[in-house]
Scaffold this motif. Structure first.
Motif, PDB file in Angstrom:
ATOM      1  N   TRP A  10       0.837  -1.191   0.000  1.00  0.00           N
ATOM      2  CA  TRP A  10       0.000   0.000   0.000  1.00  0.00           C
ATOM      3  C   TRP A  10       0.881   1.253   0.000  1.00  0.00           C
ATOM      4  CZ3 TRP A  10      -4.192   2.235  -1.305  1.00  0.00           C
ATOM      5  CH2 TRP A  10      -4.613   3.429  -0.734  1.00  0.00           C
ATOM      6  N   ASN A  11       0.675   2.105  -1.001  1.00  0.00           N
ATOM      7  CA  ASN A  11       1.382   3.382  -1.097  1.00  0.00           C
ATOM      8  C   ASN A  11       0.518   4.448  -0.430  1.00  0.00           C
ATOM      9  OD1 ASN A  11       2.412   5.887  -1.935  1.00  0.00           O
ATOM     10  ND2 ASN A  11       3.091   5.085  -3.918  1.00  0.00           N
ATOM     11  N   ALA A  12       0.763   4.679   0.852  1.00  0.00           N
ATOM     12  CA  ALA A  12      -0.081   5.599   1.617  1.00  0.00           C
ATOM     13  C   ALA A  12       0.091   7.042   1.165  1.00  0.00           C
ATOM     14  CB  ALA A  12       0.238   5.472   3.106  1.00  0.00           C
ATOM     15  N   THR A  13       1.253   7.366   0.625  1.00  0.00           N
ATOM     16  CA  THR A  13       1.506   8.740   0.184  1.00  0.00           C
ATOM     17  C   THR A  13       0.652   9.098  -1.026  1.00  0.00           C
ATOM     18  OG1 THR A  13       3.777   8.640   1.011  1.00  0.00           O
ATOM     19  CG2 THR A  13       3.266  10.364  -0.614  1.00  0.00           C
ATOM     20  N   ASP A  14       0.639   8.182  -2.024  1.00  0.00           N
ATOM     21  CA  ASP A  14      -0.065   8.466  -3.277  1.00  0.00           C
ATOM     22  C   ASP A  14      -1.453   7.852  -3.348  1.00  0.00           C
ATOM     23  OD1 ASP A  14       2.107   9.936  -4.282  1.00  0.00           O
ATOM     24  OD2 ASP A  14       3.122   8.094  -4.887  1.00  0.00           O
ATOM     25  N   GLY A  15      -1.767   6.949  -2.440  1.00  0.00           N
ATOM     26  CA  GLY A  15      -3.119   6.412  -2.373  1.00  0.00           C
ATOM     27  C   GLY A  15      -3.421   5.309  -3.357  1.00  0.00           C
ATOM     28  N   TYR A  54      -6.831  -4.894  -7.827  1.00  0.00           N
ATOM     29  CA  TYR A  54      -7.000  -6.270  -7.357  1.00  0.00           C
ATOM     30  C   TYR A  54      -7.385  -6.370  -5.882  1.00  0.00           C
ATOM     31  CZ  TYR A  54      -5.731  -9.075 -11.464  1.00  0.00           C
ATOM     32  OH  TYR A  54      -5.729  -9.699 -12.685  1.00  0.00           O
ATOM     33  N   PRO A  55      -6.805  -5.569  -4.985  1.00  0.00           N
ATOM     34  CA  PRO A  55      -7.258  -5.670  -3.589  1.00  0.00           C
ATOM     35  C   PRO A  55      -8.730  -5.282  -3.406  1.00  0.00           C
ATOM     36  CG  PRO A  55      -5.073  -4.697  -3.679  1.00  0.00           C
ATOM     37  CD  PRO A  55      -5.573  -4.751  -5.091  1.00  0.00           C
ATOM     38  N   LEU A  56      -9.273  -4.432  -4.282  1.00  0.00           N
ATOM     39  CA  LEU A  56     -10.706  -4.137  -4.238  1.00  0.00           C
ATOM     40  C   LEU A  56     -11.494  -5.341  -4.744  1.00  0.00           C
ATOM     41  CD1 LEU A  56      -9.327  -1.273  -4.178  1.00  0.00           C
ATOM     42  CD2 LEU A  56     -11.405  -0.426  -5.286  1.00  0.00           C
ATOM     43  N   PHE A  57     -11.043  -5.914  -5.830  1.00  0.00           N
ATOM     44  CA  PHE A  57     -11.688  -7.100  -6.388  1.00  0.00           C
ATOM     45  C   PHE A  57     -11.712  -8.230  -5.358  1.00  0.00           C
ATOM     46  CE2 PHE A  57     -11.146 -11.152  -8.750  1.00  0.00           C
ATOM     47  CZ  PHE A  57     -12.337 -11.159  -9.460  1.00  0.00           C
ATOM     48  N   ALA A  58     -10.595  -8.396  -4.637  1.00  0.00           N
ATOM     49  CA  ALA A  58     -10.504  -9.462  -3.643  1.00  0.00           C
ATOM     50  C   ALA A  58     -11.286  -9.150  -2.376  1.00  0.00           C
ATOM     51  CB  ALA A  58      -9.036  -9.714  -3.295  1.00  0.00           C
ATOM     52  N   GLY A  59     -11.420  -7.856  -2.041  1.00  0.00           N
ATOM     53  CA  GLY A  59     -12.045  -7.467  -0.792  1.00  0.00           C
ATOM     54  C   GLY A  59     -11.039  -7.244   0.322  1.00  0.00           C
ATOM     55  N   ILE A  60      -9.783  -7.023  -0.037  1.00  0.00           N
ATOM     56  CA  ILE A  60      -8.721  -6.808   0.945  1.00  0.00           C
ATOM     57  C   ILE A  60      -8.664  -5.347   1.385  1.00  0.00           C
ATOM     58  CG2 ILE A  60      -6.200  -6.779   1.227  1.00  0.00           C
ATOM     59  CD1 ILE A  60      -6.099  -9.205  -0.633  1.00  0.00           C
ATOM     60  N   GLN A  62      -9.061   3.087   1.662  1.00  0.00           N
ATOM     61  CA  GLN A  62      -8.153   2.765   0.557  1.00  0.00           C
ATOM     62  C   GLN A  62      -8.912   2.701  -0.767  1.00  0.00           C
ATOM     63  OE1 GLN A  62      -6.589  -0.888   2.183  1.00  0.00           O
ATOM     64  NE2 GLN A  62      -4.711   0.100   2.943  1.00  0.00           N
ATOM     65  N   ALA A  63     -10.090   2.092  -0.741  1.00  0.00           N
ATOM     66  CA  ALA A  63     -10.898   2.002  -1.960  1.00  0.00           C
ATOM     67  C   ALA A  63     -11.283   3.392  -2.461  1.00  0.00           C
ATOM     68  CB  ALA A  63     -12.140   1.163  -1.702  1.00  0.00           C
ATOM     69  N   ASN A  64     -11.622   4.282  -1.572  1.00  0.00           N
ATOM     70  CA  ASN A  64     -11.982   5.644  -1.970  1.00  0.00           C
ATOM     71  C   ASN A  64     -10.802   6.350  -2.634  1.00  0.00           C
ATOM     72  OD1 ASN A  64     -14.504   5.228  -0.829  1.00  0.00           O
ATOM     73  ND2 ASN A  64     -14.019   6.321   1.074  1.00  0.00           N
ATOM     74  N   ALA A  72     -15.775  -4.964 -11.175  1.00  0.00           N
ATOM     75  CA  ALA A  72     -16.232  -5.775 -10.045  1.00  0.00           C
ATOM     76  C   ALA A  72     -15.696  -5.223  -8.731  1.00  0.00           C
ATOM     77  CB  ALA A  72     -15.790  -7.221 -10.233  1.00  0.00           C
ATOM     78  N   GLY A  73     -14.433  -4.807  -8.719  1.00  0.00           N
ATOM     79  CA  GLY A  73     -13.850  -4.284  -7.488  1.00  0.00           C
ATOM     80  C   GLY A  73     -14.478  -2.980  -7.053  1.00  0.00           C
ATOM     81  N   LEU A  74     -14.712  -2.083  -7.986  1.00  0.00           N
ATOM     82  CA  LEU A  74     -15.321  -0.794  -7.649  1.00  0.00           C
ATOM     83  C   LEU A  74     -16.759  -0.971  -7.181  1.00  0.00           C
ATOM     84  CD1 LEU A  74     -13.762   1.254 -10.562  1.00  0.00           C
ATOM     85  CD2 LEU A  74     -13.367   1.685  -8.122  1.00  0.00           C
TER      86      LEU A  74
END
Length: 531
Positions: free
Chosen positions: A359-364, A386-392, A397-399, A441-443
């Motif tokens: 996770w790149n917290a600086t750039d989101g 992919y982490p949105l698609f997976a549900g991680i 983070q998704a926003n 699907a992830g969004l």
């Protein structure tokens, strides 16, 4: 010596119950090298897929007894001794949806045994190929093809393709890149758990068999944990700074790929690096499915700087988290609490490591970790979804990712692969069907429905526009200009399995209106096949 012995043991474990047959490069030796070096065919894969008219030993003996003296004689020799592949063309339909439905029979192959001397691997049940140069079943392509098959009511083909993949796991201990002998040394992004989730079968016997296959696939990806040393890397496993284990792409061989032999030899020669090192990274890039992308390049642009094996990718680890969760759920359903607890623990540790390192917290956005440099790479790619698609991902983070995607990756014709225009096919301005599906699907999973609809409708319009102009559905598209895609080491292919599948499934969720542009209307209440 000890490490070599361990690696040899790992290789034997990964080979499964059946020893892999020789690839064409191994089988034909100097003849194969001569044909590929002479660039006898526009596509290196053509000769790798050729069927011998007689035994390989007899062909090699004939070649050594009277070697062709020039390209014309070599071409004649190949014509005498091999049957070259060809392709059928589908009929034209009135609408895009009808055209896709008409393609399924064209792309379906029956169960078959194959000529032992050829490179194709036998399969026990009918299956769908991508099309064009891709004449065999491919691993990760097939999940996205299956989405369209389900939308068109072809659950029979979904089940039969699952039977084929189970057969491959039983024989080789893995699902190979594709069903050619030269693909057996690598796999592809592990979508098998998601394929199994598409099945409508509730047969206890079948579910038990598929659980066994899922566990075997996990064993394949994690086999390198047995040989980790101070480098922190072995086979497909990487030890992170805190001791947690994540995965990378890899290949069990370090030679030129049969299907891209001449191209690999040239790239390795220009790299100035040890040849096996470059070959391994090219092969690992092929296992990623993103062959090739700035994601794997040290300088972001030049293929000679490829370093795939140093990268811990976010997409691979998200898929392995899905695999671990799937195994845990299926073990619990089978009453095996010990198994369920084990895989839940593996999934929890993987999720924590993804959050800590990818996770790149600086750039989101989520990205890839450079294990050699011990930091995230600077490449933003569509794999961030992919982490949105997976549900991680967390909601926050998704926003942040949704904002980055709209600002940096959304093109007029769909989702860009990266922001980098390197000339490689898995970079801008290209968009690819599987990445559109992962994004939509992830969004939608995180309620970013407007952005999901925007990506879906732009993609459908791009596919439809080009189909009306050419009569073809293509492997990839330039989503900047909404035209056929470019780049890569082979000509643009049409057919095309995963584009058909994703486009058809998205059209089921975002139905076209009746206007002349066939633009999709408001989104339907549909399932996007969450695992």
């Amino acid at each position: 010596m000890l490490r070599r012995a361990i690696m040899a043991c790992v290789a034997l474990c990964l080979a499964g119950a059946t020893a892999p047959p020789d690839s064409p490069a191994e089988r034909y030796g100097p003849l194969f090298e001569a044909v590929q070096s002479a660039r006898l065919f526009d596509d290196s894969k053509t000769f790798a897929d050729a069927i011998p008219r007689e035994s390989p030993d007899a062909i090699v003996a004939a070649y050594r007894a009277d070697p062709p003296r020039d390209v014309a004689q070599l071409r004649a020799f190949v014509a005498r001794h091999f049957i070259l592949p060809d392709e059928a063309r589908p009929p034209r339909a009135d609408t895009l949806a009808e055209h896709i439905r008409s393609l399924w029979p064209q792309l379906t192959r029956p169960p078959h045994s194959v000529t032992p001397a050829g490179s194709e691997i036998a399969l026990p049940a009918p299956y769908v190929v991508p099309g064009g140069r891709f004449r065999e079943i491919y691993y990760w392509d097939s999940y996205f093809t299956m989405l369209g098959l389900k939308a068109d009511g072809r659950a029979d083909l979904v089940e039969s393709m699952l039977d084929d993949f189970e057969s491959l796991i039983a024989r080789y201990g893995r699902i190979p890149n594709g069903t050619r002998t030269y693909y057996l040394s690598r796999s592809q992004p592990p979508f098998y758990a998601l394929m199994v989730a598409l099945s409508d079968s509730d047969s206890p016997r079948l579910m038990a068999r598929r659980l066994k296959g899922l566990r075997a696939e996990h064993d394949f990806w994690m086999a390198g944990a047995a040989c980790l040393d101070t480098s922190g890397r072995c086979a497909r496993v990487v030890r992170m700074p805190d001791g947690s284990l994540l995965n990378r792409y890899w290949d069990d061989k370090a030679t030129p790929r049969d299907e891209s032999w001449a191209e690999d030899v040239e790239t390795a020669r220009k790299s100035g690096r040890p040849l096996p090192e470059t070959y391994r990274d090219l092969r690992a890039g092929a296992e990623s499915g993103w062959d090739f992308s700035s994601r794997w390049l040290a300088d972001g642009t030049n293929l000679t700087t490829i370093r795939t094996s140093a990268i811990v990718p976010v997409d691979l680890n998200s898929l392995l988290w899905i695999l671990e969760r799937s195994i845990a759920a299926r073990c619990r359903a089978a009453g095996d609490e010990t198994c369920a607890t084990r895989y839940e623990g593996l999934a929890a540790r993987r999720r924590a490591a993804i959050g800590r390192y990818l996770w790149n917290a600086t750039d989101g956005w989520f990205g890839d970790w450079d294990h050699a440099a011990q930091r995230l790479t600077p490449i933003l790619s569509a794999a961030t979804l992919y982490p949105l698609f997976a549900g991680i991902a967390t909601p926050d983070q998704a926003n942040r990712i949704a904002s980055v995607v709209r600002a940096d990756l959304l093109g007029p014709g769909g989702l860009r692969t990266t922001r980098t225009d390197s000339g490689q096919q898995w970079d801008a301005p290209n968009g690819w069907a599987p990445l559109q599906w992962i994004a939509v699907a992830g969004l939608r999973r995180y309620r970013h429905n407007a952005l999901a609809a925007d990506i879906a409708t732009r993609w459908i319009a791009t596919v439809d526009r080009n189909w009306k102009a050419t009569g073809k559905i293509l492997e990839k598209y330039d989503v900047e200009q909404q035209r056929p895609g470019g780049g890569g080491e082979y000509p643009l292919q049409d057919g095309f399995g995963w584009t058909n599948g994703v486009t058809r499934a998205l059209m089921a969720c975002y139905p076209p209106s009746n206007d002349s542009e066939q633009r999709p209307a408001a989104p339907a209440d549909c399932s996007l096949s969450y695992h």
